[in-house]
Design an enzyme around this catalytic site. Sequence first.
Site, short mmCIF file in Angstrom:
data_model
loop_
_atom_site.label_atom_id
_atom_site.label_comp_id
_atom_site.label_asym_id
_atom_site.label_seq_id
_atom_site.Cartn_x
_atom_site.Cartn_y
_atom_site.Cartn_z
N ASN A 75 0.87 -1.17 0.00
CA ASN A 75 0.00 0.00 0.00
C ASN A 75 0.91 1.22 0.00
OD1 ASN A 75 -1.80 2.04 0.48
ND2 ASN A 75 -2.74 1.11 2.28
N ARG B 232 -2.45 -2.13 -3.58
CA ARG B 232 -3.70 -1.42 -3.32
C ARG B 232 -3.67 -0.12 -4.14
NH1 ARG B 232 -5.41 2.56 1.12
NH2 ARG B 232 -7.67 2.34 1.12
N HIS C 207 -12.74 2.32 0.17
CA HIS C 207 -12.72 1.30 1.22
C HIS C 207 -13.49 0.05 0.78
CE1 HIS C 207 -12.28 4.58 4.60
NE2 HIS C 207 -11.10 4.17 4.17
N ARG D 107 -10.59 14.74 7.30
CA ARG D 107 -11.45 15.19 6.20
C ARG D 107 -12.81 15.64 6.72
NH1 ARG D 107 -10.49 9.76 3.54
NH2 ARG D 107 -8.41 9.93 2.64
N PHE E 17 -8.45 9.27 18.01
CA PHE E 17 -9.60 9.17 18.90
C PHE E 17 -9.24 8.88 20.35
CE2 PHE E 17 -14.07 9.40 17.44
CZ PHE E 17 -13.81 10.10 16.29
N ARG E 18 -8.10 8.24 20.57
CA ARG E 18 -7.69 8.01 21.97
C ARG E 18 -7.34 9.33 22.63
NH1 ARG E 18 -4.08 3.13 19.85
NH2 ARG E 18 -4.10 4.63 18.16
N GLU F 93 -7.71 -5.76 5.21
CA GLU F 93 -7.64 -5.41 3.78
C GLU F 93 -6.50 -6.13 3.08
OE1 GLU F 93 -8.18 -1.22 5.27
OE2 GLU F 93 -8.94 -0.92 3.26
P1 ADP Z 1 -6.40 3.94 9.06
O1 ADP Z 1 -7.58 4.54 8.39
O2 ADP Z 1 -5.19 4.84 9.09
O3 ADP Z 1 -6.10 2.50 8.68
P2 ADP Z 1 -7.21 2.79 11.61
O4 ADP Z 1 -8.24 1.88 11.08
O5 ADP Z 1 -5.96 2.20 12.17
O6 ADP Z 1 -6.83 3.93 10.59
O7 ADP Z 1 -7.90 3.68 12.75
C1 ADP Z 1 -7.22 4.71 13.40
C2 ADP Z 1 -8.13 5.30 14.45
O8 ADP Z 1 -8.54 4.27 15.36
C3 ADP Z 1 -7.49 6.39 15.29
O9 ADP Z 1 -8.37 7.48 15.47
C4 ADP Z 1 -7.26 5.69 16.62
O10 ADP Z 1 -7.30 6.59 17.69
C5 ADP Z 1 -8.41 4.75 16.67
N1 ADP Z 1 -8.13 3.68 17.62
C6 ADP Z 1 -7.22 2.69 17.51
N2 ADP Z 1 -7.21 1.94 18.64
C7 ADP Z 1 -8.11 2.47 19.47
C8 ADP Z 1 -8.56 2.17 20.80
N3 ADP Z 1 -8.05 1.15 21.48
N4 ADP Z 1 -9.53 2.94 21.33
C9 ADP Z 1 -10.04 3.98 20.64
N5 ADP Z 1 -9.66 4.32 19.41
C10 ADP Z 1 -8.70 3.58 18.83
#
Ligand code: ADP
Length: 381
Positions: A10, A76, A165, A226, A268-269, A369
Amino acid sequence: MSDRLVLVINSGSSSLKFQLVDPDSGAARAGGTVEQIGEPSSPVADHEAALRRAFEMLNDEGIDLQHCGLAAVGHRVVHGGNHFHRPTLLDDEVIGELDQLSPLAPLHNPPAVQGIEVARKLLPGVPHIAVFDTAFFHHLPAAAATYAIDRELAEAWQIRRYGFHGTSHEYVSGQAADFLGIPLAELNQIVLHLGNGASASAVAGGRPVETSMGLTPLEGLVMGTRSGDIDAGVFSYLWRTAKMDVGEIESMLNKRSGVLGLAGERDFRRLRELIESGDAAAKLAYDVFIHRLRKYIGAYLAVLGHTDVVTFTAGIGEHDAAVRRDALAGFGELGIVLDEGRNSARTSGARLISGDESRIAVLVVPTNEELAIARDCVSLL
Ligand code: ADP
């Protein structure tokens, strides 16, 4: 070790993710990410250096790509345009056509093409196959795929809702059917892919009937950086009054909007920590994210008419129980009742989180994916 492994690549503008996948067992043998490609003071000058670095990382794991039974390299590719909607063997002609699609996906397709070119150079002995993020949504019903703009203009410039996606939505909807033990053809599903990029889809009997992303991945849900849905009038208004040029506006909407734009933080964390510390901007960002998500779930319940299952996936969807709870709170009359114990249980893997009384099942299903791309590659060989 299986004798047919697929290296999935990717390739983005500043990072290259790779994973060596056994499509039969589904196991990931090794993988990683090379970051900061081409950035000042980075040791990784370009995509060729990045791929060489990836090979070193695989070597460190004891894997020699020349002698590990590599059957294919799967790439990808974000945008397949109108033309590409199946896994496609890459040759010079196809690469040329992908290059021509770059205006449709200026942020995504050029680095993918660069990744393809260096991978073909460094691994010339195996087939290279492109798997498109738009493919699953190629046959969206016309009413869902069509923008209500001048028809001739749209045709001349290939303007439609493509959706992205797709690999994840297809994989997860299949996994949800397997988990429930019900044939895919008999299920109406809503899939919520909530990661840094976020999208929703409605899938009826295995076929997509709606999805939230459009001509580009900008449309739809609020995302990490976004804006998601926005009045196109904002674009011309900024251009005319703030004197921002097209590139600046595009970059603002794609890279400095969404949760980051509202709260100064996209993860998000971290967002949760800010909310708990009383940060009002973070709270508003979260509320806007949830509001948009609920709006889409409601819309897709209406699009499907009858819904059997709602599935959460990707980083936020798989891990953030509060997002799942807030997204579906008060949906009892619409047939959805979460079981708070199941929702907040710290389990991984596919799981049911709705209550036994819920007419619509709610699942968490981890997306994969890379595995889906690897299996697409094998299906072509
Ligand atoms: P990408 O689109 O880059 O593949 P991911 O699917 O890895 O992204 O998702 C990233 C998001 O998931 C981030 O906002 C991250 O904070 C959130 N995230 C990952 N693990 C946790 C968790 N344990 N609790 C809350 N949010 C999480």
